[in-house]
Write a protein that holds these residues in place. Structure first.
Motif, short mmCIF file in Angstrom:
data_model
loop_
_atom_site.label_atom_id
_atom_site.label_comp_id
_atom_site.label_asym_id
_atom_site.label_seq_id
_atom_site.Cartn_x
_atom_site.Cartn_y
_atom_site.Cartn_z
N ARG A 2 69.64 71.35 6.40
CA ARG A 2 68.94 71.16 5.12
C ARG A 2 69.14 69.74 4.60
O ARG A 2 68.20 69.13 4.06
CB ARG A 2 69.44 72.18 4.10
CG ARG A 2 69.01 73.61 4.37
CD ARG A 2 69.27 74.50 3.19
NE ARG A 2 70.70 74.61 2.89
CZ ARG A 2 71.49 75.55 3.41
NH1 ARG A 2 71.01 76.43 4.26
NH2 ARG A 2 72.78 75.59 3.10
N ALA A 3 70.34 69.21 4.77
CA ALA A 3 70.62 67.84 4.31
C ALA A 3 69.80 66.84 5.11
O ALA A 3 69.24 65.89 4.54
CB ALA A 3 72.11 67.54 4.43
N VAL A 62 66.90 67.27 6.59
CA VAL A 62 65.50 67.36 6.18
C VAL A 62 65.29 66.68 4.84
O VAL A 62 64.34 65.92 4.64
CB VAL A 62 65.06 68.84 6.11
CG1 VAL A 62 63.68 68.95 5.47
CG2 VAL A 62 65.05 69.47 7.49
N ALA A 63 66.19 66.93 3.89
CA ALA A 63 66.07 66.34 2.55
C ALA A 63 66.19 64.82 2.60
O ALA A 63 65.43 64.10 1.93
CB ALA A 63 67.12 66.93 1.62
N ASN A 64 67.12 64.31 3.38
CA ASN A 64 67.35 62.87 3.42
C ASN A 64 66.25 62.11 4.15
O ASN A 64 66.05 60.91 3.92
CB ASN A 64 68.70 62.56 4.07
CG ASN A 64 69.86 62.90 3.16
OD1 ASN A 64 69.83 62.60 1.97
ND2 ASN A 64 70.89 63.53 3.70
N ALA A 74 63.09 63.00 3.97
CA ALA A 74 61.82 63.28 3.31
C ALA A 74 61.20 62.03 2.69
O ALA A 74 60.01 61.96 2.45
CB ALA A 74 62.01 64.36 2.25
N ASN A 134 72.70 61.10 5.25
CA ASN A 134 73.15 62.05 6.28
C ASN A 134 74.64 61.89 6.59
O ASN A 134 75.34 62.88 6.82
CB ASN A 134 72.32 61.86 7.55
CG ASN A 134 70.93 62.44 7.43
OD1 ASN A 134 70.70 63.37 6.67
ND2 ASN A 134 69.99 61.89 8.18
#
Length: 209
Positions: free
Chosen positions: A85-86, A88-90, A92, A103
């Motif tokens: 999840r981290a 993917v978020a970073n 984006a 990350n």
């Protein structure tokens, strides 16, 4: 090393009551594992922590190695999902250095909050459980490879680049958490970020740098 076949649970829970019992045993196994370490995490201790008899525990798990293997797998899956999840978020938005920094920070934070599990994975598992460490690393490799595909030029070996990145940051992050240096956390994150970003600069599509 060739993969070893893992022994299954003695009895798969089919009803909610049985599933609740297995969750109770696994929760107790996790507590005992962190409190006493792998070698001293006996089935007797785990049964006592779960508030059940050893016989009830053996209905589901043939020995402590199978039980603790399930505990480690469950925790490693949660840690992998959190790191995923981290990632993917970073990725984006923002610049690549910001994504790398995010990350690295996410990985160190996740490792710090799971230092007990990390110590078990990297310092206490018996040789016949090496495949569990390998599985965990492989899952992180896959995440990194997927994250890199959009940045690397056509034909680039994303898997090889991911392997180098993951092994580098993994060893640095684990060393930072399990053997803390006299280095400020923010400084450590910045230096790791600079190292990885510098390496990536030689591999990335120029338009995505």
């Amino acid at each position: 090393m060739a993969a070893r076949t893992r022994r299954p649970m003695r009895r798969e829970p089919s009803q909610e009551r049985s599933r609740a019992m297995v969750r109770r045993i696994l929760d107790a196994g996790y507590e005992v594992l962190l409190a006493h370490g792998y070698d001293r995490a006996s089935t007797g201790r785990i049964a006592a922590a779960a508030g059940i008899s050893p016989g009830s525990l053996y209905q589901y798990f043939p020995d402590k190695h199978v039980l603790l293997g399930e505990v480690v797998d469950r925790c490693a899956d949660r840690l992998r999902a959190r790191i995923s999840r981290a990632f993917v978020a970073n990725l984006a938005g923002g610049s690549l250095p910001d994504a790398v920094r995010g990350n690295v920070l996410a990985l160190i934070t996740a490792f710090e909050e799971n230092a007990g599990l990390l110590r078990v994975l990297y310092e206490q598992l018996p040789p016949n459980a090496d495949t569990r460490r390998a599985d965990f690393k492989h899952r992180i490799d896959e995440l990194a490879t997927t994250a890199l595909l959009g940045y690397l030029p056509g034909g680039a070996r994303a898997d090889a680049v991911a392997w180098v990145l993951v092994r580098t940051v993994e060893n640095l992050a684990i060393s930072y958490v399990l053997d803390p240096p006299e280095v400020d956390r923010e400084d450590a994150v910045e230096e790791i970020t600079a190292l990885l970003t510098g390496y990536l600069a030689t591999r990335l599509d120029p338009e995505r740098r």
